[in-house]
Design an enzyme around this catalytic site. Structure first.
Site, PDB file in Angstrom:
ATOM      1  N   SER A  21      56.593  35.406  46.981  1.00 50.16           N
ATOM      2  CA  SER A  21      57.224  34.298  46.015  1.00 50.16           C
ATOM      3  C   SER A  21      56.838  35.527  44.866  1.00 50.16           C
ATOM      4  O   SER A  21      55.511  36.011  44.371  1.00 50.16           O
ATOM      5  CB  SER A  21      56.989  33.692  45.692  1.00 50.16           C
ATOM      6  OG  SER A  21      57.804  33.059  44.773  1.00 50.16           O
ATOM      7  N   ASN A  69      49.943  38.160  34.672  1.00 51.30           N
ATOM      8  CA  ASN A  69      50.847  37.920  34.885  1.00 51.30           C
ATOM      9  C   ASN A  69      51.480  36.475  34.062  1.00 51.30           C
ATOM     10  O   ASN A  69      50.465  35.360  34.860  1.00 51.30           O
ATOM     11  CB  ASN A  69      52.127  38.026  35.816  1.00 51.30           C
ATOM     12  CG  ASN A  69      52.047  36.782  35.930  1.00 51.30           C
ATOM     13  OD1 ASN A  69      53.255  35.821  36.472  1.00 51.30           O
ATOM     14  ND2 ASN A  69      51.849  36.593  37.229  1.00 51.30           N
ATOM     15  N   MET A  71      54.965  35.088  33.144  1.00 51.70           N
ATOM     16  CA  MET A  71      56.572  34.680  33.285  1.00 51.70           C
ATOM     17  C   MET A  71      56.653  33.475  32.699  1.00 51.70           C
ATOM     18  O   MET A  71      58.094  33.965  32.249  1.00 51.70           O
ATOM     19  CB  MET A  71      56.862  35.204  34.708  1.00 51.70           C
ATOM     20  CG  MET A  71      56.571  35.988  35.253  1.00 51.70           C
ATOM     21  SD  MET A  71      56.881  37.563  34.560  1.00 51.70           S
ATOM     22  CE  MET A  71      56.478  38.664  34.905  1.00 51.70           C
ATOM     23  N   GLY A  72      56.422  32.348  33.580  1.00 55.93           N
ATOM     24  CA  GLY A  72      56.282  31.236  33.022  1.00 55.93           C
ATOM     25  C   GLY A  72      57.916  30.054  33.059  1.00 55.93           C
ATOM     26  O   GLY A  72      58.895  30.102  33.240  1.00 55.93           O
ATOM     27  N   ASN A 125      55.763  25.872  45.343  1.00 55.44           N
ATOM     28  CA  ASN A 125      55.273  25.978  44.861  1.00 55.44           C
ATOM     29  C   ASN A 125      54.191  25.127  43.820  1.00 55.44           C
ATOM     30  O   ASN A 125      54.214  24.982  43.147  1.00 55.44           O
ATOM     31  CB  ASN A 125      55.634  27.226  43.143  1.00 55.44           C
ATOM     32  CG  ASN A 125      54.949  27.388  42.354  1.00 55.44           C
ATOM     33  OD1 ASN A 125      53.824  27.121  42.168  1.00 55.44           O
ATOM     34  ND2 ASN A 125      54.683  28.705  41.696  1.00 55.44           N
ATOM     35  N   CYS A 128      51.320  27.275  40.528  1.00 58.62           N
ATOM     36  CA  CYS A 128      51.526  28.566  39.621  1.00 58.62           C
ATOM     37  C   CYS A 128      50.051  28.094  37.942  1.00 58.62           C
ATOM     38  O   CYS A 128      50.357  26.432  37.629  1.00 58.62           O
ATOM     39  CB  CYS A 128      52.907  28.222  38.786  1.00 58.62           C
ATOM     40  SG  CYS A 128      53.151  28.872  37.003  1.00 58.62           S
ATOM     41  N   ASN A 190      47.151  31.051  45.260  1.00 55.34           N
ATOM     42  CA  ASN A 190      48.629  31.428  44.187  1.00 55.34           C
ATOM     43  C   ASN A 190      47.676  32.247  43.426  1.00 55.34           C
ATOM     44  O   ASN A 190      46.583  32.638  43.601  1.00 55.34           O
ATOM     45  CB  ASN A 190      48.990  30.819  43.408  1.00 55.34           C
ATOM     46  CG  ASN A 190      50.376  31.021  42.567  1.00 55.34           C
ATOM     47  OD1 ASN A 190      49.973  32.337  42.350  1.00 55.34           O
ATOM     48  ND2 ASN A 190      51.332  30.271  42.570  1.00 55.34           N
ATOM     49  N   GLY A 242      46.088  40.265  47.007  1.00 57.21           N
ATOM     50  CA  GLY A 242      45.665  41.980  47.496  1.00 57.21           C
ATOM     51  C   GLY A 242      45.783  41.966  48.237  1.00 57.21           C
ATOM     52  O   GLY A 242      44.959  43.579  48.867  1.00 57.21           O
TER      53      GLY A 242
END
Ligand code: SIN
Length: 302
Positions: A21, A69, A71-72, A125, A128, A190, A242
């Site tokens: 994702s 990252n 991104m929000g 999710n 995050c 994540n 990775g």
């Protein structure tokens, strides 16, 4: 005959590589491209109840060994995403709908929408690392994770995957709570909480300051999580973090993953990364006498 086919919680995949994702997965066109490039399944961008702009730029820092990252959670909202899911019907690989929410009820609302739109499975999710009220703010609490999974399972007949965070000492408790609540597979892991600072600007580079580290830098962390989860759980594990080549993928599988997700490597290696992993994995399996991927799952524990 050596075969790369795998079955993960009733999902039949032509090979064990899955688009993670957040990477080239916000439109039907990009999901179809990734499936045509050889991914065994594709996961959508995380979708919420309402459209969300995300954070202002900069949202990405490129490092030698990965990306940071924040991104929000930008996304068009679940109603607008219906059209992308409709256009993605007929995708040569199963489409897994990723969703984020701030409560168990909101997760179940989004999951049933994804099911109606034709998703083959739903990925929660719960991980995050930087969105207020979402992701790991819920996903580090075993009771909350249990409530979310239970609620989603009560409205969904498609498989339910929980994507978990490595940013906790409670990963095993969280995963066990998800399993006990009926979760069909765990996706681990994540991104890892991280930061980069510009010495010229004298401040963090990302507009959100903190972000999530992905790519080769976190492979040993993901691998260890998958290894420990395999000792703890009975449901399948999907390894992520990775994976750039066949050797990374086989390491995750030997640690206990039934399949692997590939994210940062789409940018770092290219769209042919799925094909390269599959070709290398098949050659390795022939050399080593493995006829199926499932024969390799967890062998590092023996
Ligand atoms: C983001 O949208 O900032 C990343 C989402 C995630 O890490 O789950």
């Amino acid at each position: 005959m050596t075969s790369l086919k795998v079955e993960v919680a009733a999902l039949k995949l032509s090979n064990p590589t899955i688009l993670a994702s957040g990477v080239m997965d916000e439109t039907a066109a990009s999901l179809l491209n990734m499936a045509r490039a050889g991914a065994g399944a594709v996961v959508t961008k995380s979708i919420g109840s309402e459209p969300r702009k995300g954070y202002p730029n900069p949202t990405l820092v490129e490092l030698d060994w990965g990306y940071i990252n924040a991104m929000g959670l930008p996304n068009p909202g679940i109603e607008a995403f219906a059209e992308e899911m409709r256009l993605a019907r007929g995708c040569p690989a199963p489409v897994i709908g990723s969703i984020f929410a701030s409560s168990a009820k909101e997760f179940s609302f989004l999951a049933s929408k994804m099911q109606d739109y034709g998703a083959a499975a739903v990925e929660l999710n719960l991980s995050c690392p930087h969105a207020k009220g979402y992701g790991m703010e819920l996903g580090v609490d075993p009771e909350m994770v249990s409530a979310v999974v239970r609620e989603v399972k009560s409205v969904c007949s498609i498989p339910v995957f929980a994507k978990l965070t490595p940013n906790t000492h409670q990963l095993m408790e969280v995963a066990k709570a998800a399993e006990a609540a009926g979760c069909d597979a765990i996706v681990a892991v994540n991104t890892v909480k991280a930061m980069a600072i510009s010495v010229e600007m004298r401040r963090p580079i990302l507009s959100n300051k903190g972000g999530g580290l992905s790519g080769p830098a976190i492979k040993p962390i993901g691998l260890r999580c998958v290894y420990d989860l395999h000792s703890t759980l009975n449901i399948p594990i999907i390894g992520v973090g990775g994976v750039e080549d066949w050797r990374d993928a086989v390491e995750y599988i030997m640690a206990g993953a039934s399949a692997v997700q590939v994210g940062s490597a789409v940018g770092r290696v290219g769209l042919n990364v799925f094909e390269l992993i599959c070709t290398g994995m098949k050659e390795f399996m022939v050399r080593e006498g493995f006829e199926s991927v499932s024969q390799m799952v967890g062998v590092a524990h023996e």
